[in-house]
Design a protein around this motif. Structure first.
Motif, mmCIF file in Angstrom:
data_model
loop_
_atom_site.group_PDB
_atom_site.id
_atom_site.type_symbol
_atom_site.label_atom_id
_atom_site.label_comp_id
_atom_site.label_asym_id
_atom_site.label_seq_id
_atom_site.Cartn_x
_atom_site.Cartn_y
_atom_site.Cartn_z
ATOM 1 N N THR A 66 0.834 -1.200 0.000
ATOM 2 C CA THR A 66 0.000 0.000 0.000
ATOM 3 C C THR A 66 0.871 1.254 0.000
ATOM 4 O O THR A 66 0.603 2.205 -0.748
ATOM 5 N N ARG A 67 1.920 1.260 0.806
ATOM 6 C CA ARG A 67 2.828 2.413 0.845
ATOM 7 C C ARG A 67 3.568 2.556 -0.481
ATOM 8 O O ARG A 67 3.772 3.680 -0.968
ATOM 9 N N THR A 68 3.961 1.439 -1.089
ATOM 10 C CA THR A 68 4.635 1.491 -2.387
ATOM 11 C C THR A 68 3.701 2.061 -3.444
ATOM 12 O O THR A 68 4.095 2.927 -4.239
ATOM 13 N N ILE A 127 -3.484 2.506 -10.756
ATOM 14 C CA ILE A 127 -4.720 2.858 -10.048
ATOM 15 C C ILE A 127 -5.627 1.635 -9.938
ATOM 16 O O ILE A 127 -6.224 1.385 -8.888
ATOM 17 N N ALA A 128 -5.722 0.863 -11.030
ATOM 18 C CA ALA A 128 -6.539 -0.357 -10.972
ATOM 19 C C ALA A 128 -5.988 -1.305 -9.906
ATOM 20 O O ALA A 128 -6.763 -1.870 -9.114
ATOM 21 N N TRP A 135 -6.292 -3.797 -4.618
ATOM 22 C CA TRP A 135 -5.609 -4.084 -3.358
ATOM 23 C C TRP A 135 -6.381 -3.492 -2.180
ATOM 24 O O TRP A 135 -6.491 -4.102 -1.124
ATOM 25 N N ARG A 136 -6.910 -2.307 -2.377
ATOM 26 C CA ARG A 136 -7.671 -1.654 -1.307
ATOM 27 C C ARG A 136 -8.931 -2.453 -0.967
ATOM 28 O O ARG A 136 -9.319 -2.563 0.189
ATOM 29 N N LEU A 137 -9.577 -2.994 -2.005
ATOM 30 C CA LEU A 137 -10.819 -3.732 -1.790
ATOM 31 C C LEU A 137 -10.591 -5.144 -1.248
ATOM 32 O O LEU A 137 -11.381 -5.629 -0.439
#
Length: 118
Positions: A12-14, A61-62, A67-69
């Motif tokens: 996530t940070r990357t 972005i995709a 990853w966020r979901l």
């Protein structure tokens, strides 16, 4: 000291820093090439790199959204619930702005009738 659950994971940070670097470079390259004479190799080169990075940004972005979901940890702040809600809304708006910018870039290129070369 913060526990691992209190921090975003490494991927996530990357994603965050790659996105930031791409946005800054693409913004700068667009403003630089506006000041260059049309048809010069440097201007065409900057535009080519800008388009390639725009394609990379769309993929990034995709990946970020997926990853966020479906992965990663999402630390909760010990703030008031209204602040947490405001942070989620702001984060969602940033994603929306990134998606809008990429979409507009693709539409502009498509309207010009130019190919999308990476």
């Amino acid at each position: 000291m913060n526990s691992p659950a209190d921090r975003y994971d490494r991927l996530t940070r990357t994603f965050h820093w790659l996105t930031a670097a791409l946005v800054i470079f693409m913004f700068a390259s667009a403003h630089i090439w506006e000041n260059l004479e049309k048809g010069t190799p440097l201007r065409k080169g900057l535009q080519s790199v800008h388009i390639s990075l725009g394609i990379a940004m769309a993929v990034l972005i995709a990946a970020r959204i997926l990853w966020r979901l479906f992965g990663g940890n999402h630390p909760k702040a010990d703030n008031h619930p209204a602040l947490n809600l405001a942070a989620k809304i702001a984060h969602g708006c940033l994603y929306l702005l990134l998606l809008t910018q990429v979409t507009l870039g693709f539409l502009f290129r498509w309207a010009q009738g130019e190919p999308f070369n990476f």
